[in-house]
Design a protein around this motif. Sequence first.
Motif, PDB file in Angstrom:
ATOM      1  N   THR A 206      53.046  44.380  33.862  1.00 41.97           N
ATOM      2  CA  THR A 206      52.294  45.420  34.575  1.00 41.97           C
ATOM      3  C   THR A 206      52.560  45.306  36.079  1.00 41.97           C
ATOM      4  OG1 THR A 206      50.321  44.094  35.044  1.00 41.97           O
ATOM      5  CG2 THR A 206      50.443  45.130  32.861  1.00 41.97           C
ATOM      6  N   PRO A 207      52.234  46.336  36.851  1.00 42.39           N
ATOM      7  CA  PRO A 207      52.408  46.257  38.306  1.00 42.39           C
ATOM      8  C   PRO A 207      51.646  45.080  38.921  1.00 42.39           C
ATOM      9  CG  PRO A 207      52.009  48.522  37.665  1.00 42.39           C
ATOM     10  CD  PRO A 207      51.824  47.709  36.431  1.00 42.39           C
ATOM     11  N   ALA A 208      50.545  44.692  38.296  1.00 41.81           N
ATOM     12  CA  ALA A 208      49.764  43.585  38.869  1.00 41.81           C
ATOM     13  C   ALA A 208      50.474  42.248  38.734  1.00 41.81           C
ATOM     14  CB  ALA A 208      48.394  43.523  38.215  1.00 41.81           C
ATOM     15  N   ASN A 210      53.342  41.853  39.822  1.00 39.72           N
ATOM     16  CA  ASN A 210      54.070  41.836  41.100  1.00 39.72           C
ATOM     17  C   ASN A 210      55.541  41.468  40.994  1.00 39.72           C
ATOM     18  OD1 ASN A 210      51.740  42.431  42.784  1.00 39.72           O
ATOM     19  ND2 ASN A 210      51.049  40.375  42.249  1.00 39.72           N
ATOM     20  N   LYS A 223      47.384  45.943  55.232  1.00 44.67           N
ATOM     21  CA  LYS A 223      46.033  45.800  54.707  1.00 44.67           C
ATOM     22  C   LYS A 223      45.714  46.793  53.584  1.00 44.67           C
ATOM     23  CE  LYS A 223      44.755  42.430  57.268  1.00 44.67           C
ATOM     24  NZ  LYS A 223      44.692  41.111  56.622  1.00 44.67           N
ATOM     25  N   LEU A 224      46.689  47.616  53.232  1.00 39.40           N
ATOM     26  CA  LEU A 224      46.421  48.591  52.173  1.00 39.40           C
ATOM     27  C   LEU A 224      46.556  47.949  50.796  1.00 39.40           C
ATOM     28  CD1 LEU A 224      48.491  51.706  53.380  1.00 39.40           C
ATOM     29  CD2 LEU A 224      46.038  51.300  53.623  1.00 39.40           C
ATOM     30  N   PRO A 225      45.880  48.493  49.782  1.00 39.95           N
ATOM     31  CA  PRO A 225      46.200  48.046  48.426  1.00 39.95           C
ATOM     32  C   PRO A 225      47.643  48.449  48.144  1.00 39.95           C
ATOM     33  CG  PRO A 225      44.767  49.979  48.367  1.00 39.95           C
ATOM     34  CD  PRO A 225      44.888  49.581  49.791  1.00 39.95           C
ATOM     35  N   VAL A 226      48.350  47.661  47.398  1.00 37.06           N
ATOM     36  CA  VAL A 226      49.797  47.859  47.278  1.00 37.06           C
ATOM     37  C   VAL A 226      50.153  49.251  46.758  1.00 37.06           C
ATOM     38  CG1 VAL A 226      50.003  46.902  44.924  1.00 37.06           C
ATOM     39  CG2 VAL A 226      51.929  46.748  46.504  1.00 37.06           C
ATOM     40  N   TRP A 227      49.308  49.827  45.911  1.00 32.60           N
ATOM     41  CA  TRP A 227      49.661  51.127  45.344  1.00 32.60           C
ATOM     42  C   TRP A 227      49.577  52.268  46.354  1.00 32.60           C
ATOM     43  CZ3 TRP A 227      45.411  48.258  43.651  1.00 32.60           C
ATOM     44  CH2 TRP A 227      44.145  48.787  43.937  1.00 32.60           C
ATOM     45  N   LYS A 228      49.054  51.991  47.541  1.00 35.43           N
ATOM     46  CA  LYS A 228      48.988  53.014  48.583  1.00 35.43           C
ATOM     47  C   LYS A 228      50.117  52.863  49.616  1.00 35.43           C
ATOM     48  CE  LYS A 228      44.532  54.551  47.909  1.00 35.43           C
ATOM     49  NZ  LYS A 228      44.057  55.873  47.779  1.00 35.43           N
ATOM     50  N   TYR A 232      55.955  52.796  47.444  1.00 37.20           N
ATOM     51  CA  TYR A 232      55.520  52.054  46.242  1.00 37.20           C
ATOM     52  C   TYR A 232      55.967  52.801  44.984  1.00 37.20           C
ATOM     53  CZ  TYR A 232      52.291  50.287  42.653  1.00 37.20           C
ATOM     54  OH  TYR A 232      51.736  49.763  41.500  1.00 37.20           O
ATOM     55  N   GLU A 234      56.286  52.311  40.516  1.00 31.65           N
ATOM     56  CA  GLU A 234      56.036  51.525  39.303  1.00 31.65           C
ATOM     57  C   GLU A 234      57.156  51.718  38.285  1.00 31.65           C
ATOM     58  OE1 GLU A 234      52.118  52.782  38.163  1.00 31.65           O
ATOM     59  OE2 GLU A 234      51.180  51.584  39.746  1.00 31.65           O
TER      60      GLU A 234
END
Lengths: 437, 227
Positions: A206-208, A210, A223-228, A232, A234
């Motif tokens: 999964t993307p989590a 990494n 500082k953004l969540p990686v999906w933003k 980015y 997947e």
Amino acid sequence: MSLAALITCLFVSFSTFAQVWSDTEVWSDKKEKEYSEWVKKTWGKDFFSRKSNTDETPNIFYGLRVDCADNVYSTRIIFAYLNGLPFAMNDASGGKKLISNKMSRWDKLLEKDRIRKFLFYVYDIVSTKSLPNDTYPVKVSPDTIVPGTLILTVELNHHSWIIKNIFPTGIPHLVYNSTVGAYSSLVLQERKTWPNGEWVFEDNVTPAGNAGVRYWRKESELKLPVWKVTGYSEEQYALKPGKWKYELQKALQNSKETNQQKVGRLVENVCADVQQRIDAVKESEMFLKASNYQCLSEADFDTYSTPSRDRRLADEIIELRNFIKQIVLERTEISLDEKTWLQMKLLFPQLEISIAAESNTQKGQNISTSSLCRSKYFSRSLMAEKSIDLAEIKRRLFTYRISSNPNDPPEIRFGDLVPGYKSECPSWGNLKLNYVE
Amino acid sequence: MSNRQKLLFAGGLVFVFLVIQFYSMPPPATGVNSNEISSSAKELEKTIPLANHGQDAEQKPLDAFANPSATFSTAAKLCFPELVGDTTLANDFIKDWKSLHSQALERIDYIHYFYKDKSGQEWRAQVLYNYPNGRPTRELKLYKVLEDGLPDPVQIDAKEKSNPSDTVLANYINFDSVFETQKKWSLDDGKGAQIEVEESNSQIIEFQLFQDGKIFRCHDGDCECKK
């Protein structure tokens, strides 16, 4: 009050709060391209082992010992430093502030010493755990997978590589390093192949997880969540791990590798892995000797054991074997020259059965002119070096004779049969070789 | 001109400028309220409660999830209406999910402890979880926080750094004064459902749930459902 303020101003104005380096440039698409070109031309296995640069100036980075994550961060930091660009990363210790070139802790030092201190500082803080917070997974395309991109495995396998180049055949030239011990060489390691996707994404596709090919975030997006994060993607997580490297190669190639070229490259990679293993075992033997052959502590055991490296060696051999099988199935044997066929027959005499079964029935042979990866390993009991080739290493590896246990003497590490040998030292973790054929 | 000389020259110019500014400043206003705290600082105090190192202590939810933005409920109902029910808090949602997947394999990635020593000096201890050769081990890293707010690594004995026992951790970490605990963990039920969570003082900061081909994720209350 007014006098105190004046004195404070005087102090501030005359102090030299020097940053690690001053950034006079800003990151842009052009600078990213320059970074990519620089990694392609300049980054190499001798980056920290050469005493001088190509222009004969002293290499101020000589002597730095880096592990896999340090190697990756170093490419970005050093390029930024050399080009007056900013560098920032998240604080891996959990703090909210960014770690950057603007730090002034080492302001009393000369610039060349400040950058080294900064690198040491970063090496102390970063690891493969911090890389996901400073990078993002990229789309699979020739525009996004370029020199300077990195590959990260899942944290279970905690490894990373820098892509130095992508060949026209879609194959990468990777520069990396493994765990660093007291006797580690300054020379980095390299390979010209995609790592095994099953290992890169092991236990988490999964993307989590990494894992996969990643690139550096802009400072404004740290500082953004990686999906933003801009760019980015997947896409890689939609690929089956077993197919990941083939899909990447297909997407990035603009010329087809001939069968002969591919076999040559795969053999080169396997031989490089064999040599790296010989060096790793030599290093652990030096460490054991220095400590009077005491049993290794758990931490040293982890540093000097080689299950991941042995798994990678097994994967490389399997890849080569599977390719030869494919050639035979497609009846394109003519695409390989006679010398190569002789070498492959020596190495894989029974392609129709599994590699384990083939290795079990294979007899030990003397080294010949058809032998590949002819090398020498040290035997402690003989106090002498012994010769070995790839066919013998492969035979021993897939009959579980090769040992990843760093407490074992080198001859046991390379699968010599020593009747009655049993390690008296504790061992940690599962060292048994497991592979996917 | 060397860098040092340039800096000294620049510093001199700044000094002259400040002197001029100083002598042209108006006198300070009277009646400044020293008890006044900026609204942003007040917000910060509300959203970062003191850590309670007791595992069963009840924590007040963070504002971001206690009064959730429409995104959490909307995203949750879009992705997993059967799971979310009337839950409006990420903490409750994760707790419920965990209880439904009680057999799942939990893996901790790290725990960070932020604490102060007796002299008020701030420290950070990182307990990193690794799984070499399939077995869990811990690694301790210690940092002093300097005036710039950034960590300064402190070298510790290699034997204590590697797989430290709870006793060793207690020797280094003043658990009584921990004011923030950050934790990252994941759960995999072995049947295709996986969740990754980052929390601070037991409050969810970020999570990503992968289940049934969907991704439900939130960061500081900003959520999305991806199918």
